[in-house]
Write a protein that holds these residues in place. Structure first.
Motif, PDB file in Angstrom:
ATOM      1  N   ARG A  13       1.785  -3.728   2.940  1.00 16.04           N
ATOM      2  CA  ARG A  13       3.107  -3.283   2.503  1.00 16.04           C
ATOM      3  C   ARG A  13       3.171  -1.760   2.474  1.00 16.04           C
ATOM      4  NH1 ARG A  13       5.434  -7.901   0.169  1.00 16.04           N
ATOM      5  NH2 ARG A  13       4.466  -9.636   1.302  1.00 16.04           N
ATOM      6  N   THR A  14       4.380  -1.266   2.580  1.00 17.01           N
ATOM      7  CA  THR A  14       4.560   0.190   2.568  1.00 17.01           C
ATOM      8  C   THR A  14       4.197   0.814   1.219  1.00 17.01           C
ATOM      9  OG1 THR A  14       6.893  -0.174   1.999  1.00 17.01           O
ATOM     10  CG2 THR A  14       6.353   0.152   4.337  1.00 17.01           C
ATOM     11  N   TRP A  15       4.351   0.042   0.179  1.00 24.04           N
ATOM     12  CA  TRP A  15       4.009   0.557  -1.152  1.00 24.04           C
ATOM     13  C   TRP A  15       2.542   0.293  -1.527  1.00 24.04           C
ATOM     14  CZ3 TRP A  15       2.413  -3.919  -3.295  1.00 24.04           C
ATOM     15  CH2 TRP A  15       3.057  -5.100  -2.926  1.00 24.04           C
TER      16      TRP A  15
ATOM     17  N   PHE B 138      -0.218   2.620  -3.462  1.00 27.50           N
ATOM     18  CA  PHE B 138      -0.373   2.800  -4.902  1.00 27.50           C
ATOM     19  C   PHE B 138      -1.422   1.872  -5.506  1.00 27.50           C
ATOM     20  CE2 PHE B 138       3.829   4.677  -4.299  1.00 27.50           C
ATOM     21  CZ  PHE B 138       3.743   5.806  -5.090  1.00 27.50           C
TER      22      PHE B 138
ATOM     23  N   ILE C  54       9.325   1.759  -7.038  1.00 25.29           N
ATOM     24  CA  ILE C  54       8.947   0.989  -5.852  1.00 25.29           C
ATOM     25  C   ILE C  54      10.191   0.448  -5.142  1.00 25.29           C
ATOM     26  CG2 ILE C  54       7.764  -1.100  -5.045  1.00 25.29           C
ATOM     27  CD1 ILE C  54       5.831   1.106  -5.781  1.00 25.29           C
TER      28      ILE C  54
ATOM     29  N   ARG D  67      12.220   3.493  -3.495  1.00 27.54           N
ATOM     30  CA  ARG D  67      11.574   4.148  -2.350  1.00 27.54           C
ATOM     31  C   ARG D  67      11.255   3.187  -1.203  1.00 27.54           C
ATOM     32  NH1 ARG D  67       6.674   7.872  -4.224  1.00 27.54           N
ATOM     33  NH2 ARG D  67       6.557   8.002  -1.924  1.00 27.54           N
ATOM     34  N   PHE D  68      10.939   1.922  -1.563  1.00 30.20           N
ATOM     35  CA  PHE D  68      10.454   1.009  -0.524  1.00 30.20           C
ATOM     36  C   PHE D  68      11.311  -0.256  -0.367  1.00 30.20           C
ATOM     37  CE2 PHE D  68       6.834   3.304  -2.372  1.00 30.20           C
ATOM     38  CZ  PHE D  68       6.384   3.998  -1.263  1.00 30.20           C
TER      39      PHE D  68
END
Length: 471
Positions: A37-39, A42, A83, A86-87
């Motif tokens: 995932r793009t997040w 973190f 989250i 931004r995503f």
């Protein structure tokens, strides 16, 4: 770390690292490929997770006593919102985060943690945070904390007591102590402690005031557990410091000292130590047996209690005097109170009795009594005593009226004359039992001529016995 402000601890209840751990567990449970995932950045490491910049405080758990770095649920919500913003994906709030019930009630320092170095530096302060809370819990008499402390069998418990002039609290008349080195006893397999043989104890009388200052409401009595030592007033601080130094371990910010101070209504005794400039390490724990017993009673662990004099039920939050505490534990005191050595010994005995109910009450050694007499410190035959008082105490945690009644005579031990059970003669009792009128052998006779001779020598006869009027 340098920039912080104070906040109330309410609402700060989730361990920060447990939030990260809960998310990793959630992804595993639901087979979520977070790494694709793009997040996912973190969650690669806890250090990456900290990059969100988390506001935190340090607190201790009220049950476990462990220190934690905690954040708020609203901050977790802010992370979830970030989250999504931004995503474009919504993360849930994990349901297995570690929730901490904070012990502290005062304001805490707020810090923002955005990297591993900051978190690590804050983490190193947790042992000191835990120690500060543990000291507070012990001082407040929290049963769980004190039981854990006793159960380790590695501390030295030192009970202390001062007796001072009723007219001038700065004038010390006596100091007594009793200590038990649990770590030493555990190492040699001698557990639980036997008070008569395992307590190290001492009693010191200030010679400057012997038979010069006599307390009216709480007169003192002879020490029953050994030889009292008469010392100059100026030597008392040196002696107290030497006793403490022989039992104490180094002062540290992260570990509790090996020495634990014990007292009944101990606040006044601690003040006396401070007044005499006695050095006590900051990591020394302090147990007040009055507070400990009160906490046990408030928690319902001592059952229903009645005032032995009035028969009334004991009220929640009330405090027992030392005599009342001993009576409630089924201890028939083998010696009179209001002697610093006796009080310290019985205070330590009461603590052990609350920890080890099977502890047998010791009986003073009669040989020690004869030693006192031969040394000029005995005040006559010891009197059997029974509990006949009430639970009222003064601001020092001591009874305000007679707790004991002398058998075979009227009144209480506060009366200066005592009746010998064999001869029925009244023995003269001085404040410390350190002097008797010349030629009397400690008893009254009805010879008027001898009375006149005594008066000439500076001794007068009164309702309180024969007493010296020599200045």
């Amino acid at each position: 770390m340098a920039d912080f402000r104070l906040v109330n601890p309410e609402g700060w209840e989730y361990d920060l690292q447990s939030v990260y751990s809960a998310y990793i567990g959630y992804f595993q449970l639901h087979n979520i490929p977070w790494y694709d995932r793009t997040w996912g950045q973190f969650f690669e490491t806890f250090e990456q997770f900290l990059g969100f910049s988390w506001p935190v405080i340090t607190v201790t758990d009220s049950w476990t006593g462990r220190a934690h770095i905690v954040t708020r649920l609203t901050t977790v919500g802010a992370f979830i919102k970030m989250i999504k913003t931004r995503f474009g994906e919504t993360l849930p709030t994990p349901d297995n985060m570690l929730k901490v019930t904070h012990f502290e009630t005062s304001q805490r320092h707020l810090r923002n943690v955005a990297d591993w170095a900051t978190y690590k530096k804050l983490y190193t302060t947790l042992p000191a945070v835990a120690l500060a809370a543990f000291k507070t819990r012990i001082r407040a008499g929290e049963p769980k904390a004190i039981r854990e402390l006793w159960a380790k069998h590695d501390k030295t418990f030192l009970a202390i007591d001062f007796e001072w002039s009723e007219r001038n609290p700065a004038t010390f008349l006596e100091w007594g102590y009793a200590a038990v080195r649990c770590g030493h006893l555990e190492a040699v397999g001698a557990w639980p402690p036997m008070p008569e043989s395992n307590y190290r104890c001492g009693h010191y009388v200030i010679g400057d005031y012997v038979d010069k200052i006599v307390n009216k409401h709480c007169p003192t009595y002879p020490w029953q557990w050994g030889d009292s030592q008469v010392i100059p007033r100026t030597k008392l601080p040196q002696i107290i410091q030497s006793v403490i130094s022989s039992l104490v371990s180094p002062d540290t910010e992260t570990t509790a000292n090996s020495l634990v101070l014990v007292g009944h209504g101990v606040t006044s005794d601690i003040q006396r130590l401070e007044e005499t400039k006695i050095k006590i390490p900051h990591n020394v724990l302090i147990i007040d047996t009055a507070s400990f017993e009160r906490a046990l009673f408030n928690a319902g662990e001592r059952g229903t209690m009645h005032d032995p004099k009035t028969g009334k039920l004991r009220a929640q939050g009330s405090t027992l005097s030392l005599g009342g505490l001993l009576h409630s534990l089924g201890i028939d005191p083998p010696c009179a109170l209001h002697n610093a050595g006796n009080d310290a010994f019985l205070c330590l005995l009461a603590l052990q009795k609350m920890m080890e109910p099977g502890t047998v009450t010791p009986i003073p050694d009669p040989d020690a009594r004869r030693k006192l007499k031969s040394a000029g410190l005995a005040m006559g035959a010891s009197m059997p005593v029974v509990f006949s008082g009430h639970l009222t105490v003064d601001d020092r945690g001591r009874q305000m009226s007679g707790y004991f009644k002398s058998l075979g005579g009227s009144g209480s031990p506060r009366e200066r004359g005592m009746v010998d059970s064999v001869t029925d003669e009244v023995r003269r009792v001085s404040m410390y039992g350190s002097a008797s009128p010349p030629g009397t052998g400690g008893s009254w006779k009805d010879d008027k001529d001898r009375d006149r001779d005594r008066e000439k020598e500076g001794w007068v006869r009164s309702a309180k016995g024969l007493r010296s009027v020599t200045k």
